[in-house]
Design a protein around this motif. Structure first.
Motif, PDB file in Angstrom:
ATOM      1  N   GLU A  85       0.873  -1.169   0.000  1.00 22.63           N
ATOM      2  CA  GLU A  85       0.000   0.000   0.000  1.00 22.63           C
ATOM      3  C   GLU A  85       0.911   1.221   0.000  1.00 22.63           C
ATOM      4  OE1 GLU A  85      -2.845  -0.249   3.230  1.00 22.63           O
ATOM      5  OE2 GLU A  85      -2.996  -2.431   2.999  1.00 22.63           O
ATOM      6  N   PRO A  86       0.410   2.399  -0.345  1.00 26.54           N
ATOM      7  CA  PRO A  86       1.278   3.574  -0.363  1.00 26.54           C
ATOM      8  C   PRO A  86       2.059   3.738   0.937  1.00 26.54           C
ATOM      9  CG  PRO A  86      -0.822   4.119  -1.363  1.00 26.54           C
ATOM     10  CD  PRO A  86      -0.964   2.719  -0.808  1.00 26.54           C
ATOM     11  N   ASP A  87       3.392   3.669   0.830  1.00 26.48           N
ATOM     12  CA  ASP A  87       4.334   3.834   1.943  1.00 26.48           C
ATOM     13  C   ASP A  87       4.316   2.679   2.945  1.00 26.48           C
ATOM     14  OD1 ASP A  87       5.437   6.256   1.080  1.00 26.48           O
ATOM     15  OD2 ASP A  87       3.811   7.413   1.982  1.00 26.48           O
ATOM     16  N   ILE A  88       3.579   1.624   2.679  1.00 24.54           N
ATOM     17  CA  ILE A  88       3.612   0.423   3.514  1.00 24.54           C
ATOM     18  C   ILE A  88       4.291  -0.672   2.703  1.00 24.54           C
ATOM     19  CG2 ILE A  88       2.262  -1.374   4.659  1.00 24.54           C
ATOM     20  CD1 ILE A  88       0.187   0.718   5.351  1.00 24.54           C
ATOM     21  N   TRP A  89       5.435  -1.136   3.209  1.00 23.29           N
ATOM     22  CA  TRP A  89       6.281  -2.055   2.457  1.00 23.29           C
ATOM     23  C   TRP A  89       6.374  -3.407   3.127  1.00 23.29           C
ATOM     24  CZ3 TRP A  89       9.007  -1.224  -2.147  1.00 23.29           C
ATOM     25  CH2 TRP A  89       8.878   0.068  -2.683  1.00 23.29           C
ATOM     26  N   MET A  90       6.400  -4.425   2.288  1.00 24.97           N
ATOM     27  CA  MET A  90       6.726  -5.784   2.731  1.00 24.97           C
ATOM     28  C   MET A  90       8.084  -6.138   2.138  1.00 24.97           C
ATOM     29  SD  MET A  90       3.158  -7.908   2.362  1.00 24.97           S
ATOM     30  CE  MET A  90       1.911  -7.809   3.645  1.00 24.97           C
ATOM     31  N   VAL A  91       8.982  -6.630   2.974  1.00 27.83           N
ATOM     32  CA  VAL A  91      10.323  -6.970   2.522  1.00 27.83           C
ATOM     33  C   VAL A  91      10.683  -8.366   3.015  1.00 27.83           C
ATOM     34  CG1 VAL A  91      12.773  -6.372   2.588  1.00 27.83           C
ATOM     35  CG2 VAL A  91      11.048  -4.557   2.498  1.00 27.83           C
ATOM     36  N   MET A  92      11.216  -9.166   2.121  1.00 23.34           N
ATOM     37  CA  MET A  92      11.685 -10.499   2.462  1.00 23.34           C
ATOM     38  C   MET A  92      13.187 -10.557   2.188  1.00 23.34           C
ATOM     39  SD  MET A  92      10.445 -14.168   0.862  1.00 23.34           S
ATOM     40  CE  MET A  92       8.738 -13.905   1.316  1.00 23.34           C
ATOM     41  N   VAL A  93      13.959 -10.959   3.182  1.00 18.46           N
ATOM     42  CA  VAL A  93      15.398 -11.107   3.032  1.00 18.46           C
ATOM     43  C   VAL A  93      15.723 -12.593   3.153  1.00 18.46           C
ATOM     44  CG1 VAL A  93      17.676 -10.446   3.889  1.00 18.46           C
ATOM     45  CG2 VAL A  93      15.760  -8.840   4.078  1.00 18.46           C
ATOM     46  N   VAL A  94      16.227 -13.174   2.078  1.00 16.06           N
ATOM     47  CA  VAL A  94      16.496 -14.610   2.058  1.00 16.06           C
ATOM     48  C   VAL A  94      17.985 -14.839   1.853  1.00 16.06           C
ATOM     49  CG1 VAL A  94      14.221 -15.392   1.324  1.00 16.06           C
ATOM     50  CG2 VAL A  94      15.846 -14.634  -0.384  1.00 16.06           C
ATOM     51  N   GLU A  95      18.504 -15.802   2.586  1.00 16.00           N
ATOM     52  CA  GLU A  95      19.927 -16.103   2.541  1.00 16.00           C
ATOM     53  C   GLU A  95      20.260 -16.941   1.317  1.00 16.00           C
ATOM     54  OE1 GLU A  95      23.216 -17.865   5.671  1.00 16.00           O
ATOM     55  OE2 GLU A  95      21.330 -18.937   5.390  1.00 16.00           O
ATOM     56  N   LYS A  96      21.331 -16.577   0.642  1.00 13.66           N
ATOM     57  CA  LYS A  96      21.816 -17.380  -0.473  1.00 13.66           C
ATOM     58  C   LYS A  96      22.610 -18.559   0.065  1.00 13.66           C
ATOM     59  CE  LYS A  96      22.037 -13.543  -3.740  1.00 13.66           C
ATOM     60  NZ  LYS A  96      22.895 -12.737  -4.646  1.00 13.66           N
ATOM     61  N   SER A  97      22.531 -19.666  -0.642  1.00 17.83           N
ATOM     62  CA  SER A  97      23.180 -20.885  -0.181  1.00 17.83           C
ATOM     63  C   SER A  97      23.586 -21.722  -1.370  1.00 17.83           C
ATOM     64  CB  SER A  97      22.240 -21.681   0.731  1.00 17.83           C
ATOM     65  OG  SER A  97      22.749 -22.965   1.009  1.00 17.83           O
ATOM     66  N   LYS A  98      24.588 -22.577  -1.180  1.00 18.98           N
ATOM     67  CA  LYS A  98      24.987 -23.510  -2.224  1.00 18.98           C
ATOM     68  C   LYS A  98      24.019 -24.678  -2.329  1.00 18.98           C
ATOM     69  CE  LYS A  98      29.933 -22.445  -1.903  1.00 18.98           C
ATOM     70  NZ  LYS A  98      31.301 -23.005  -1.654  1.00 18.98           N
ATOM     71  N   ASP A  99      23.145 -24.806  -1.351  1.00 18.98           N
ATOM     72  CA  ASP A  99      22.136 -25.866  -1.370  1.00 18.98           C
ATOM     73  C   ASP A  99      21.211 -25.652  -2.560  1.00 18.98           C
ATOM     74  OD1 ASP A  99      20.245 -27.765  -0.903  1.00 18.98           O
ATOM     75  OD2 ASP A  99      19.609 -27.004   1.056  1.00 18.98           O
ATOM     76  N   THR A 100      20.963 -26.711  -3.320  1.00 16.48           N
ATOM     77  CA  THR A 100      20.113 -26.579  -4.504  1.00 16.48           C
ATOM     78  C   THR A 100      18.696 -26.158  -4.147  1.00 16.48           C
ATOM     79  OG1 THR A 100      19.593 -28.955  -4.391  1.00 16.48           O
ATOM     80  CG2 THR A 100      21.403 -28.284  -5.847  1.00 16.48           C
ATOM     81  N   GLU A 101      18.260 -26.448  -2.922  1.00 19.36           N
ATOM     82  CA  GLU A 101      16.910 -26.074  -2.529  1.00 19.36           C
ATOM     83  C   GLU A 101      16.774 -24.560  -2.406  1.00 19.36           C
ATOM     84  OE1 GLU A 101      14.442 -28.201  -2.396  1.00 19.36           O
ATOM     85  OE2 GLU A 101      15.829 -29.810  -2.910  1.00 19.36           O
ATOM     86  N   ALA A 102      17.892 -23.845  -2.377  1.00 19.58           N
ATOM     87  CA  ALA A 102      17.878 -22.389  -2.238  1.00 19.58           C
ATOM     88  C   ALA A 102      17.894 -21.683  -3.590  1.00 19.58           C
ATOM     89  CB  ALA A 102      19.048 -21.924  -1.387  1.00 19.58           C
ATOM     90  N   ILE A 103      17.580 -22.403  -4.655  1.00 16.63           N
ATOM     91  CA  ILE A 103      17.472 -21.789  -5.977  1.00 16.63           C
ATOM     92  C   ILE A 103      16.031 -21.349  -6.181  1.00 16.63           C
ATOM     93  CG2 ILE A 103      17.689 -22.156  -8.463  1.00 16.63           C
ATOM     94  CD1 ILE A 103      19.797 -24.281  -7.876  1.00 16.63           C
ATOM     95  N   TRP A 104      15.818 -20.028  -6.239  1.00 14.92           N
ATOM     96  CA  TRP A 104      14.464 -19.517  -6.345  1.00 14.92           C
ATOM     97  C   TRP A 104      14.384 -18.413  -7.397  1.00 14.92           C
ATOM     98  CZ3 TRP A 104      16.857 -19.144  -1.331  1.00 14.92           C
ATOM     99  CH2 TRP A 104      17.580 -17.967  -1.156  1.00 14.92           C
ATOM    100  N   ARG A 105      13.176 -18.125  -7.798  1.00 14.01           N
ATOM    101  CA  ARG A 105      12.911 -16.997  -8.689  1.00 14.01           C
ATOM    102  C   ARG A 105      12.437 -15.814  -7.857  1.00 14.01           C
ATOM    103  NH1 ARG A 105       8.316 -18.470 -10.950  1.00 14.01           N
ATOM    104  NH2 ARG A 105       8.170 -16.461 -12.006  1.00 14.01           N
ATOM    105  N   ILE A 106      12.981 -14.647  -8.133  1.00 13.49           N
ATOM    106  CA  ILE A 106      12.600 -13.453  -7.382  1.00 13.49           C
ATOM    107  C   ILE A 106      11.129 -13.129  -7.588  1.00 13.49           C
ATOM    108  CG2 ILE A 106      12.967 -10.970  -7.154  1.00 13.49           C
ATOM    109  CD1 ILE A 106      15.139 -12.753  -5.903  1.00 13.49           C
TER     110      ILE A 106
END
Length: 555
Positions: A85-106
């Motif tokens: 919403e205007p000026d209300i933000w949702m932010v997700m911070v995800v850790e990068k990893s060599k684990d294949t399960e950590a391959i994601w699309r933004i």
């Protein structure tokens, strides 16, 4: 991402909601925090994450005033932004990893943020409205906390939160999946919709009908259809009501029992941190922070009553009565508050919405409306369920032999994909070939309009499951397509999408193909295919001509 350890969780995932209009003066910085996960992180850490996010938003707005940053890629983390919403933000911070399960699309992660916000406002109204109603922020925080924590519990796999990754490359969040029906079934559905509307008399009534977790019809606007469809799949469908039963739904599913157990272990720590937060803000009394927040995403709270209507105590009960209060939701387009009534017969789920302002005497009026539906509409619902069941070819009805695919119609927010059972296993598994014909043949129709992309998607042949290497390659291809679509949107403006095609040969010699044409998207994996590019191109053309009415043909 084990939730038993706050340290492990904090390193892998941080999820926050904050308001840029709040906490602008020294000593009031905590006011801007509306939600933070993990909640038991030190406030200095929470403020550090939000401060960095705020700085990045402010900096990128210098170069793009109308559209601030969507993602920032650092060495160790990805920062995903969504202005809910205007000026209300949702932010997700995800850790990068060599684990294949950590391959994601933004884009897939941003769709998670969009989905949780859309569902939140459907049940609670806008975050800004809650802040205006109670400027201190406790009302908004209480609702956000309970809602988002229940939402995150759906991503629990064992003791870890598993965000959408490469294994979900053949899925599209934020779309509906429709059932293709023949002409006779479509006529019966339309007759049922008219009967339901007549049962409401002069009271406006919206309906949404599902069969086997697929949409059959909707009289709601598109955005409201998506939101209610998503909730129905998550909590109201026959599979959702059967705890622990696996589902072939295109939306996420996990082991309900394990989710509930781990969610229980997660909440106490977060709850104590929430208490600490309120305490740090010198809230004078417990009553100021103990707002009653309905928890519509709780598991196991819906059940089927003897009359076929679904019941829940999530919304409590009327004063002096043991009868549960009828659930209410907000329509996104009209911002109108509606009563939600859901009826279920075998694999058919019918959801009805009535304006709160149009129902006299509250619960008594709803009870009378339900009685009218049972008396005048139940036989038609039985008939529709029987007709659709006879034409239902099973969970693999839309599988196409030799192909693993995802079709997306962005203009109508509709998608169709290979059944998850064909794409989620880790290794290739040989399956005895069999041929099945879908009985839904003819002119596919629905209340929402003809599903012209998939008119002839009627035959399927079992085959090997797709491999990890193919899904990883497809995820990377979709990342490239997402980036190109974003550039096109800002360079040329909405409605000027570019046609494009990407075709690569993966490490396991599978062909991975993406084709975007006239606002429609096709993603495909061909394993054990011929080595030539000409073969791959011909396979796409055959699929397009046979199952998509030539929508992706280059001729």
């Amino acid at each position: 991402m084990g939730l038993s350890s706050a340290t492990t969780v904090s390193e892998a995932l941080k999820f926050c909601v904050f308001d840029l209009r709040r906490g602008q003066h020294e000593g009031q910085e905590l006011d801007k925090i509306l939600f933070f996960f993990p909640a038991d992180l030190p406030f200095s850490t929470q403020l550090s994450v939000i401060g960095l996010s705020e700085g990045l938003i402010t900096f990128t707005r210098i170069f793009s005033p109308e559209a601030a940053c969507e993602v920032i890629e650092a060495d160790m983390h990805s920062h995903v932004f969504y202005e809910a919403e205007p000026d209300i933000w949702m932010v997700m911070v995800v850790e990068k990893s060599k684990d294949t399960e950590a391959i994601w699309r933004i884009d897939a992660l941003r769709r998670v943020l969009k989905e949780v916000h859309s569902l939140f406002i459907m049940f609670n109204g806008s975050i800004r409205a809650l802040l205006d109603k109670e400027p201190g922020g406790e009302l908004a925080r209480t609702h956000l906390y309970s809602f988002i924590m229940d939402y995150l519990s759906d991503f629990l796999i064992g003791k870890k939160i598993q965000l959408p990754n490469f294994r979900d490359s053949l899925k599209e969040r934020g779309t509906v999946q429709m059932l293709t029906v023949g002409r006779e079934a479509a006529i019966e559905v339309q007759s049922l919709v008219k009967a339901l509307e007549s049962c409401a008399g002069s009271t406006p009534c919206y309906s949404l009908i599902l069969f086997q977790d697929l949409l059959v019809s909707s009289t709601l606007p598109p955005d409201d259809t998506i939101n209610l469809f998503t909730y129905a799949i998550l909590r109201l469908g026959p599979r959702a009501l059967s705890s622990g039963v696996s589902s072939w739904s295109y939306l996420r599913k996990g082991n309900t029992a394990s989710r509930s157990t781990v969610a229980g272990s997660m909440l106490p720590n977060s709850g104590s941190a929430l208490d600490q937060f309120y305490g740090s803000r010198d809230t004078s009394s417990i009553g100021d922070r103990n707002y009653n927040a309905a928890k519509p995403l709780q598991h196991g709270k819906w059940s089927r009553g003897k009359d076929g209507f679904l019941v829940t105590d999530i919304w409590g009960a009327e004063v002096g009565s043991l009868v549960p209060t009828t659930p209410t939701i907000w329509l996104q387009q009209t911002e109108e508050k509606m009563y939600l009534c859901a009826y279920q017969h075998k694999s058919l789920t019918v959801i009805l919405l009535f304006p709160v302002t149009s129902i006299l005497n509250g619960e008594q009026g709803i009870s009378m409306a339900k009685q009218q539906i049972l008396e005048n509409g139940s036989m038609k619902m039985f008939k529709v369920e029987e007709k659709l069941s006879k034409g239902w070819a099973g969970e693999n009805a839309y599988h196409v032999g030799g192909y693993r695919y995802l079709l997306v119609d962005g203009d109508r927010n509709i998608s169709r994909a290979s059944p998850p059972g064909k794409v989620t296993t880790l290794t290739k598994v040989s399956i005895s070939p069999s041929l099945t014909k879908d009985k839904h043949v003819g002119s596919p129709m629905s209340v929402m309009g003809p599903v012209d992309l998939w008119t002839n998607l009627t035959l399927h042949r079992a085959g090997p499951s797709i491999s990890v290497e193919s899904l990883v390659a497809l995820s990377k291809v979709r990342d490239e397509v997402d980036l190109e679509k974003s550039r096109s949107k800002w360079d040329d403006g909405p409605g000027h999408e570019k046609d494009l095609e990407v075709c690569i040969r993966a490490k396991n010699n599978a062909w991975v193909i993406a084709r975007v044409m006239r606002g429609k998207e096709l993603y495909m994996v061909l394993e054990r295919a011929n080595e030539t590019l000409l073969y791959a191109s011909d396979a796409v053309e055959k699929f397009s001509n046979r199952y998509c009415n030539g929508a992706f043909s280059l001729d």
